[in-house]
Scaffold this active site. Structure first.
Site, PDB file in Angstrom:
ATOM      1  N   ASP A  37       0.803  -1.220   0.000  1.00  0.00           N
ATOM      2  CA  ASP A  37       0.000   0.000   0.000  1.00  0.00           C
ATOM      3  C   ASP A  37       0.837   1.271   0.000  1.00  0.00           C
ATOM      4  OD1 ASP A  37      -2.429  -1.218  -0.135  1.00  0.00           O
ATOM      5  OD2 ASP A  37      -2.933  -1.002   1.985  1.00  0.00           O
ATOM      6  N   LYS A  59      -3.859   3.235  -2.278  1.00  0.00           N
ATOM      7  CA  LYS A  59      -5.016   4.113  -2.460  1.00  0.00           C
ATOM      8  C   LYS A  59      -4.800   5.361  -1.617  1.00  0.00           C
ATOM      9  CE  LYS A  59      -8.248   1.083  -1.267  1.00  0.00           C
ATOM     10  NZ  LYS A  59      -7.604  -0.233  -1.133  1.00  0.00           N
ATOM     11  N   MET A 172      -8.104   9.537   9.144  1.00  0.00           N
ATOM     12  CA  MET A 172      -8.693  10.002   7.876  1.00  0.00           C
ATOM     13  C   MET A 172      -9.694  11.137   8.116  1.00  0.00           C
ATOM     14  SD  MET A 172      -9.235   6.229   6.149  1.00  0.00           S
ATOM     15  CE  MET A 172      -9.920   5.553   7.671  1.00  0.00           C
TER      16      MET A 172
END
Length: 254
Positions: A37, A59, A172
């Site tokens: 990742d 991502k 996030m």
């Protein structure tokens, strides 16, 4: 010689390469394929066999190398064609890492799976800076919440968490900082300590501290962005610099 299919989900921990577990390194050393990742330090790939197939599937916000459904299928396809696939994720794969989705998909094909936990950024990053998530006499629990849902909205759990005395760690959530601040202000918690740590455990780490009322301005002045861990609660005030009331731009480490 036909290799045995297997998928190992490995948490790389936050930031630095030395925060991965010994079991995680052993898995990398036995990998035939590694899917890694965006939050994984690529230096970890040196622990793989030289001939291993390394594929970036990271991502970031709206920039996705592959869709999640494609990653799920890639894990299965490579396990069936190459043997041992290591899925390398930042932090812990079961903490907002969609790790269970990948393992669950692989099990439908009767592929053996293994999970190697990692240090979650939710706990590890504040801890590295001396901010405890819990402390006797300060807080009795902690919440770990996503700041942004899959629909791009602020999580409803933020509203519930703001009503508690718990430490709240928001992942996030930097793009929702204004909304988070508004939620806490409505609960009358404008003076509650808060810290934001960008690129935790990395050489370009930055940290800003303040209270709910001041944090937006400070984060803007210091160009704080993603990825970042937000810690809200009285435990932030236990940080040595906060206790000395140095809650301005000096609290930035680059």
């Amino acid at each position: 010689m036909t290799k045995t299919s297997k998928i190992t989900l490995v948490g790389a921990g936050p930031g630095g390469t030395d925060l991965i577990s010994l079991r995680g390194l052993k898995a990398l050393a036995k990998a035939d394929v590694v899917l890694y990742d965006a939050l994984v330090d690529e230096e970890l790939l040196q622990y793989c066999p030289q001939a291993v197939c390394k594929i970036f599937v990271g991502k970031r916000a709206s920039n996705h190398a592959y869709r999640q459904e494609e990653i799920n299928q890639m894990l299965v396809d490579y396990a069936l064609s190459h043997g041992h696939v290591v899925r390398l994720k930042g932090g812990d794969p079961f903490v907002f890492g969609r790790g269970f989705e990948e393992i669950d998909f692989a099990r439908k094909f009767d592929i053996p799976t293994e999970v190697v936990p990692g240090i979650s950024s939710a706990i590890g990053v504040p801890g590295l800076l001396g901010i405890p998530i819990t402390n006797r006499g300060t807080t009795e629990s902690f919440w770990v919440i996503t700041g942004t849902t899959s629909r791009g909205e602020i999580s409803r759990d933020v509203y519930a968490a703001a009503k508690t005395s718990a430490t709240v760690v928001i992942l996030m959530g930097i793009k929702k900082l204004g909304e988070i601040v508004t939620v806490y202000k409505k609960e009358g918690k404008g003076d509650l300590p808060i810290a934001i740590i960008q690129n935790g455990a990395m050489p370009d780490e930055k940290i800003v501290m303040g209270d709910i009322c001041s944090i937006e301005k400070k984060a803007e002045e210091l160009y704080i962005g993603s990825p970042a861990v937000i810690v809200v609660g009285n435990v932030v005030a236990l940080h040595e610099a906060y206790k000395e009331k140095i809650t301005n731009n000096e609290l930035v480490h680059v």
